[in-house]
Design a protein around this motif. Sequence first.
Motif, PDB file in Angstrom:
ATOM      1  N   GLN A   1      46.567  39.831  43.179  1.00 16.55           N
ATOM      2  CA  GLN A   1      46.357  38.985  44.346  1.00 16.55           C
ATOM      3  C   GLN A   1      47.668  38.823  45.127  1.00 16.55           C
TER       4      GLN A   1
ATOM      5  N   MET B   1      43.080  40.968  53.721  1.00 14.50           N
ATOM      6  CA  MET B   1      43.116  41.250  52.287  1.00 14.50           C
ATOM      7  C   MET B   1      41.817  41.891  51.811  1.00 14.50           C
ATOM      8  N   LEU B   2      40.719  41.582  52.486  1.00 16.79           N
ATOM      9  CA  LEU B   2      39.449  42.212  52.107  1.00 16.79           C
ATOM     10  C   LEU B   2      39.580  43.731  52.133  1.00 16.79           C
TER      11      LEU B   2
ATOM     12  N   PHE C   1      34.827  40.763  36.819  1.00 16.19           N
ATOM     13  CA  PHE C   1      34.383  39.396  37.084  1.00 16.19           C
ATOM     14  C   PHE C   1      34.987  38.415  36.084  1.00 16.19           C
TER      15      PHE C   1
ATOM     16  N   VAL D   1      45.163  39.532  37.285  1.00 17.08           N
ATOM     17  CA  VAL D   1      44.446  39.204  38.518  1.00 17.08           C
ATOM     18  C   VAL D   1      45.378  38.516  39.500  1.00 17.08           C
ATOM     19  N   ARG D   2      46.166  37.604  38.958  1.00 15.41           N
ATOM     20  CA  ARG D   2      47.077  36.876  39.841  1.00 15.41           C
ATOM     21  C   ARG D   2      48.124  37.823  40.421  1.00 15.41           C
TER      22      ARG D   2
ATOM     23  N   GLU E   1      50.308  40.808  45.107  1.00 16.68           N
ATOM     24  CA  GLU E   1      50.710  42.082  45.694  1.00 16.68           C
ATOM     25  C   GLU E   1      49.892  42.356  46.958  1.00 16.68           C
ATOM     26  N   LEU E   2      48.585  42.101  46.859  1.00 13.24           N
ATOM     27  CA  LEU E   2      47.686  42.336  47.989  1.00 13.24           C
ATOM     28  C   LEU E   2      48.035  41.421  49.163  1.00 13.24           C
TER      29      LEU E   2
ATOM     30  N   THR F   1      41.707  46.392  43.776  1.00 12.17           N
ATOM     31  CA  THR F   1      41.575  45.375  42.746  1.00 12.17           C
ATOM     32  C   THR F   1      40.702  45.929  41.635  1.00 12.17           C
TER      33      THR F   1
ATOM     34  N   ALA G   1      38.648  37.768  36.515  1.00 12.94           N
ATOM     35  CA  ALA G   1      38.875  36.884  37.655  1.00 12.94           C
ATOM     36  C   ALA G   1      38.511  35.450  37.282  1.00 12.94           C
ATOM     37  N   ALA G   2      37.357  35.270  36.615  1.00 13.14           N
ATOM     38  CA  ALA G   2      36.887  33.921  36.303  1.00 13.14           C
ATOM     39  C   ALA G   2      37.891  33.182  35.417  1.00 13.14           C
ATOM     40  N   PHE G   3      38.579  33.919  34.532  1.00 17.20           N
ATOM     41  CA  PHE G   3      39.525  33.256  33.651  1.00 17.20           C
ATOM     42  C   PHE G   3      40.961  33.441  34.126  1.00 17.20           C
ATOM     43  N   SER G   4      41.125  33.904  35.375  1.00 21.64           N
ATOM     44  CA  SER G   4      42.432  33.957  36.025  1.00 21.64           C
ATOM     45  C   SER G   4      43.488  34.633  35.155  1.00 21.64           C
TER      46      SER G   4
ATOM     47  N   TRP H   1      40.221  45.704  48.878  1.00 24.34           N
ATOM     48  CA  TRP H   1      39.269  45.502  47.782  1.00 24.34           C
ATOM     49  C   TRP H   1      39.344  46.595  46.726  1.00 24.34           C
TER      50      TRP H   1
END
Lengths: 251, 336
Positions: free
Chosen positions: A125, A100-101, A111, A121-122, A127-128, A107, A114-117, A104
């Motif tokens: 994630q 998955m890296l 930040f 973002v989900r 799909e990736l 995406t 991502a921090a607050f989801s 990158w």
Amino acid sequence: MTALVAAGVTKRFGGLTALAAVSLDVQPGEVHGLIGPNGSGKTTLLNMLCGYYPVDEGAVRIGEEDLSRASVQRRAAVGIARTFQKPRLLPTQTVLENAMLGGWRDTRTGFLAAAFSMPRVRAEQRELRDRAQAVLEGLGLGYALKHRAQLLDHAESRFLEIGRALVLRPRFVLLDEPAGGLTGAEIERLGIVIRTLRDCGIGVLLVEHHTEFVFGICDRVTTLNLGRMIRHGTPHEVRHDPEVIRVYLGS
Amino acid sequence: MSGTSLRPMAGSVGVLVALATLPWWAGDQYQIHLAALIAAWWILVAGLNLVVGFGGQLSIGHVGLLAIGAYAFAILAGRHEWSPWIALAASGGLGGMCGLLLGLPSLRLPGFYFAMATMAFALIVAELVLALGDLTGGGVGLSVPGFPEPFESPAGHYLLMLGIATMITWCAWNVARFPWGRALVAIRDNPVAAESVGVPVFRMKLAVFVASGVTAGLAGALFASLQSYITPDTFVFELGLFFFVCIIIGGRGSIAGPLAGTAILTALPELVAPLAKLGTLFYGLLLLAVVLLVPEGIGRLFQVILERVRPRETASPVLEPDAARLAAAIRRQERP
């Protein structure tokens, strides 16, 4: 069709000329072999295509886009992926996470998102994860998705690195001695993978010492010696070239 | 959601309920104070953990950012009588800004030199606090106001800190599980590989460093109001090492590990109160034991034991690529 092109690139390390005006192009849907004795400049050329070394003279391009001054990250973003002579994985992460890296650059969330989801973002994630898993299953690593990378054997590590490169959605994949340390059966399976990449329209640059493998799989082969190109052509032409036989293949 | 991820979630909720009801079952006020202190340290460590535990950047100077947050809160809410809420937000913002100013020049340095730069920063802050006596009260210190009702009592203050700590933990956990966390681990374990897939190494280091400055600033403000009085002696350099050690003992690349590390190390000197003089000795012994026996930290200890106990798969599957499936997987993700 846009090709990845090195046009007369020169690289000097202090007084040593590692590469002298070498030109090479990798077409989409082609496997291009790069062979030569140790120290002939193969990996140096690969590093210059990826942006790890700046070019001293000449240029690196994809189609008309000049990448000579582009960062490694920028080149990843335009679709140049690579593997390393010694696989560079994240030992404490799982196989799936390592793959998955590679995604990158797809995406786009920052930040705070991502921090607050945030839902976006989900979704990214998910799909990736799905497409990384599909690639790994295609490579035959489906059984190892949850293994930590440090537990993999050598062939699995090599295949996982190819998987990570593929999740980047590359136009070109540069493989640095992918057959190194593999058994005969594993090299055959590597061949299946490389042919599949070619059939999908990905251009493959194959830096490799295993000459039987190179001549068997490549559409074209370039031979370097002491930083100079000595022969370029079809596998048949290169393997019967007297100069290539003299400096590299032996009789 | 799968069954496997439900169990840890149920566990987290259980722990949270236990912590939230602590004021009603705690033995005495001191235990509540101790729990609040753990919450303050964890707010800082949770942010620092992204820098140290995930990104692999060895900052030992976060005590400087903590002091900046604490003094900012004391000055704004105390002397200038700002609303404590606005002063709290300002402390976090100032911490983040100082993180940016510190990170910009130092995060390009290789590991060891970066650690030295953060240490120098902490020492400079400590000297400035003494030198700017008009602002900071110098060696005498400053008294710090608390928060308005219902957070005025020790229990209320504790619950406020627990709430903030919970939110910060959730944010840190989110960062860790999404691509950001993976990219940070890649920067730590293999920066060359990180670059090769397009990870902007410096920018990401800077972003998490700024975030850790914000949490350090918040932690400083909450800690200061918890103590109700701060002096330069509160922010000794060893405190910066303490935060660092919490992460190392807890384990890199984990959230639960450093959380446990922070709780244990904060409570340890109090739990062995009869041996208070030997408190530092226990730190030392614990650190030595972890580094020698479980270098991956106590967070991984459990997992390591499980891996030992659980029988390994005996049949090793064969690596067998499937050309058709691989081609389908590649074509599926082709760019339009």
